[in-house]
Scaffold this active site. Structure first.
Site, PDB file in Angstrom:
ATOM      1  N   HIS A 204       0.822  -1.223   0.000  1.00  9.32           N
ATOM      2  CA  HIS A 204       0.000   0.000   0.000  1.00  9.32           C
ATOM      3  C   HIS A 204       0.853   1.270   0.000  1.00  9.32           C
ATOM      4  O   HIS A 204       0.331   2.352  -0.308  1.00  9.32           O
ATOM      5  CB  HIS A 204      -0.910   0.046   1.225  1.00  9.32           C
ATOM      6  CG  HIS A 204      -2.028  -0.944   1.201  1.00  9.32           C
ATOM      7  ND1 HIS A 204      -2.855  -1.118   0.112  1.00  9.32           N
ATOM      8  CD2 HIS A 204      -2.468  -1.832   2.145  1.00  9.32           C
ATOM      9  CE1 HIS A 204      -3.746  -2.057   0.383  1.00  9.32           C
ATOM     10  NE2 HIS A 204      -3.521  -2.522   1.598  1.00  9.32           N
ATOM     11  N   ASP A 241      -3.126 -10.435  -2.328  1.00  9.79           N
ATOM     12  CA  ASP A 241      -3.660  -9.903  -1.083  1.00  9.79           C
ATOM     13  C   ASP A 241      -5.130  -9.531  -1.298  1.00  9.79           C
ATOM     14  O   ASP A 241      -5.542  -9.187  -2.407  1.00  9.79           O
ATOM     15  CB  ASP A 241      -2.862  -8.666  -0.668  1.00  9.79           C
ATOM     16  CG  ASP A 241      -3.171  -8.202   0.744  1.00  9.79           C
ATOM     17  OD1 ASP A 241      -2.377  -8.522   1.653  1.00  9.79           O
ATOM     18  OD2 ASP A 241      -4.193  -7.513   0.950  1.00  9.79           O
ATOM     19  N   HIS A 243      -6.595  -6.938  -0.383  1.00 10.35           N
ATOM     20  CA  HIS A 243      -6.694  -5.523  -0.673  1.00 10.35           C
ATOM     21  C   HIS A 243      -5.815  -5.174  -1.880  1.00 10.35           C
ATOM     22  O   HIS A 243      -4.754  -5.771  -2.074  1.00 10.35           O
ATOM     23  CB  HIS A 243      -6.241  -4.687   0.533  1.00 10.35           C
ATOM     24  CG  HIS A 243      -6.988  -5.020   1.792  1.00 10.35           C
ATOM     25  ND1 HIS A 243      -6.419  -5.740   2.823  1.00 10.35           N
ATOM     26  CD2 HIS A 243      -8.266  -4.760   2.166  1.00 10.35           C
ATOM     27  CE1 HIS A 243      -7.305  -5.887   3.792  1.00 10.35           C
ATOM     28  NE2 HIS A 243      -8.438  -5.304   3.413  1.00 10.35           N
ATOM     29  N   ASP A 328      -4.793 -12.474   3.814  1.00 12.91           N
ATOM     30  CA  ASP A 328      -5.992 -11.925   4.443  1.00 12.91           C
ATOM     31  C   ASP A 328      -7.257 -12.172   3.620  1.00 12.91           C
ATOM     32  O   ASP A 328      -8.333 -11.692   3.982  1.00 12.91           O
ATOM     33  CB  ASP A 328      -5.827 -10.431   4.716  1.00 12.91           C
ATOM     34  CG  ASP A 328      -5.183  -9.678   3.570  1.00 12.91           C
ATOM     35  OD1 ASP A 328      -4.910 -10.291   2.526  1.00 12.91           O
ATOM     36  OD2 ASP A 328      -4.938  -8.457   3.720  1.00 12.91           O
TER      37      ASP A 328
END
Length: 519
Positions: A204, A241, A243, A328
């Site tokens: 990120h 991931d 996200h 995740d």
């Protein structure tokens, strides 16, 4: 860099809320024992600098290994009750020990790089703005005085007095693995796969600063290192991931030599990663985002892998594959709503390793990103290790089918088809443009004489521009398509030189400036 200081105390050891069976105090105690124990011949020192560095594993060690991993737990970078806490990497290492997936139990087939250099500020500045890097370093004094600081405008990203050094260590661990895997690939057709068990995570973190638990873009930094230190021009990054890896996306959105592909939950943090985002400028076509609808699981990911990831990797032909391995998306993870299982991650690791072997000499390194349920995280990483070792999965001992429900496969199919349509149309257009601009015309052996006679007739009877138009039209309409269909040996007319006195030289249609033939 703007900082908001909140006078929070230095984190205390204690129970991790919501995680069954893992006590932080006991876990960190086991972790510290892991740090000091000695096992000669099992823990290998490595540096990320050059192939001639004496700290690199020997060629024999690299040849024998099937998995190389590095560990950077960042114990000082911690906030109580925060999902991205210091217990994550120790939980994984404990699971590896329990499942006998460490050098202690496996000898030479698993190597741990236990001593490696930190990344330098210059390494980080290859991806991030130097003002941010230096600003974060300066902020460590403030973090030391206050115990904990939050970095304004970056989402829930905290920093402690050790965050800067911990982040340099994490990036250095990934770079060291790239060095080792590349060195191994020069002496083996089946080099070991790397796995960086590191934090803080990185995908990120944007060029201008940290974001979403992430400080420095570990995968992005490793990609730039592979290019500059090893001359590996084309790098493919797979991010699974839950996200979207917006930081990696932004870092390479205009770079045609680094392909970024992300699968993530549609509508999840940080709200980026739309299907329509395929890069820009020279990098248009080397970004692919596939948002998966909530509830997507093993079937959806298998479909995405077979229909999206494999064709893109094969088409791009990378020199290296890097993986942002976020755990995740697991059905037990608290921060999202996908239903991957430990078995899903086993399949991903196994298939990516095989794909790397097919397209880039086996050069592949995984980087830990998300994963916040310590049990599902550690079990899934352990099963990923089994996949990389070529062993059977034990996911059935952990996964509980009762947690799963029907996947929204119609929505998954629609998303995959839309991504294929948008991306393939753009790639075909770019490839068509590239072939017209750069490729010489080709003909089959049994077409050579006929083409020569026609070309000479055209040159003698037409104007120069008319001749160019005729040759270009014929090439575009038939020659290459016929070549693929018939599957015969093909020659480049520029190289057809059996008779110097009767040679005809063709250049590409954009650069026609020479046509020589006997008159």
């Amino acid at each position: 860099m703007a900082l908001t200081v909140r006078p929070l105390s230095v984190p205390r050891s204690g129970e991790v809320s919501g995680i069954r069976g893992f006590n932080l105090r006991n876990g960190l105690s086991l972790w510290r024992k892991h740090l000091v124990k000695q096992n000669k011949g099992a823990y290998i020192c490595c540096s990320f600098s050059t192939d001639n560095d004496p700290l690199l594993p020997s060629i024999q060690q690299l040849t024998n290994a099937r998995v190389i991993y590095s560990v950077s737990a960042a114990l000082g970078h911690n906030k109580d009750s925060h999902p991205e806490c210091s217990a994550r990497v120790p939980a994984i290492v404990t699971a590896l020990e329990k499942n006998e997936l460490t050098p202690k139990f496996r000898g030479s087939e698993i190597l741990e790089l236990a001593n490696f250099k930190n990344a330098t500020i210059e390494d980080i500045a290859n991806v991030h703005e130097k003002a941010y890097v230096l600003g974060l370093e300066k902020a460590m004094d403030q973090a030391s005085d206050s115990g904990l600081i939050f970095i304004e405008g970056s989402g829930p990203t905290y920093a402690t007095s050790t965050t800067f050094q911990d982040s340099l260590t994490a990036a250095g661990a990934g770079m060291a693995l790239v060095d080792s895997v590349v060195a191994a690939s020069r002496n083996s057709l089946d080099p070991p796969t790397g796995f960086a068990l590191i934090r803080p995570p990185g995908h990120h973190a944007v060029p201008k600063g940290p974001m979403g638990f992430c400080v420095f873009g570990n995968v992005a930094i490793a990609a730039r290192h592979a290019q500059s230190a090893h001359g590996l021009k084309r790098v493919f990054i797979i991010d699974f991931d839950v996200h979207h890896g917006n930081g990696t996306n932004d870092a390479f959105s205009e770079d045609p030599d680094i392909f970024f592909l992300s699968t993530h939950q549609d509508g999840s943090y940080p709200g980026t990663g739309k299907i329509s985002d395929i890069g820009k400028g020279k990098g248009e076509g080397t970004t692919l985002n596939l948002p998966l609808p909530g509830g997507s699981g093993d079937i959806a990911m298998r479909s995405a892998f077979e229909e999206i990831i494999v064709p893109c990797v094969q088409r791009f032909k990378p020199d290296l594959i890097l993986v942002s391995a976020g755990y995740d998306a697991h059905v037990l993870d608290p921060l999202a709503n996908l239903q991957f299982t430990t078995g899903t991650y086993y399949s991903l690791a196994k298939d990516i390793k095989q794909l790397a072997k097919e397209v880039c000499g086996g050069r592949c390194v995984f980087f830990l990103e998300g994963g916040y349920n310590l049990e599902s995280l550690s079990a899934s990483v352990a099963d990923s290790f089994r996949a990389l070792l070529g062993e059977e999965s034990l996911a059935s001992e952990f996964d509980n089918p009762a947690y799963l429900y029907d996947e929204p496969m119609r929505k998954v199919h629609d998303a995959i088809e839309r991504a294929k349509s948008i991306h393939c149309k753009r790639m075909e257009m770019l490839e068509r443009k590239s072939s017209i601009e750069t490729e010489p015309m080709t003909l089959h052996l049994d077409q050579i004489e006929h083409a020569r006679e026609e070309a000479l007739f055209v040159i003698r009877t037409k104007t120069f521009q008319e001749a160019m138009d005729i040759f270009t039209k014929e090439t575009q309409e038939g020659l290459r398509a016929d070549e693929e269909k018939r599957g015969r040996r093909c020659l480049d007319l520029k190289d057809y030189d059996d008779d110097q006195d009767e040679r005809l030289i063709f250049l590409d249609p954009i650069g026609w400036d020479i046509v020589s033939a006997p008159f």
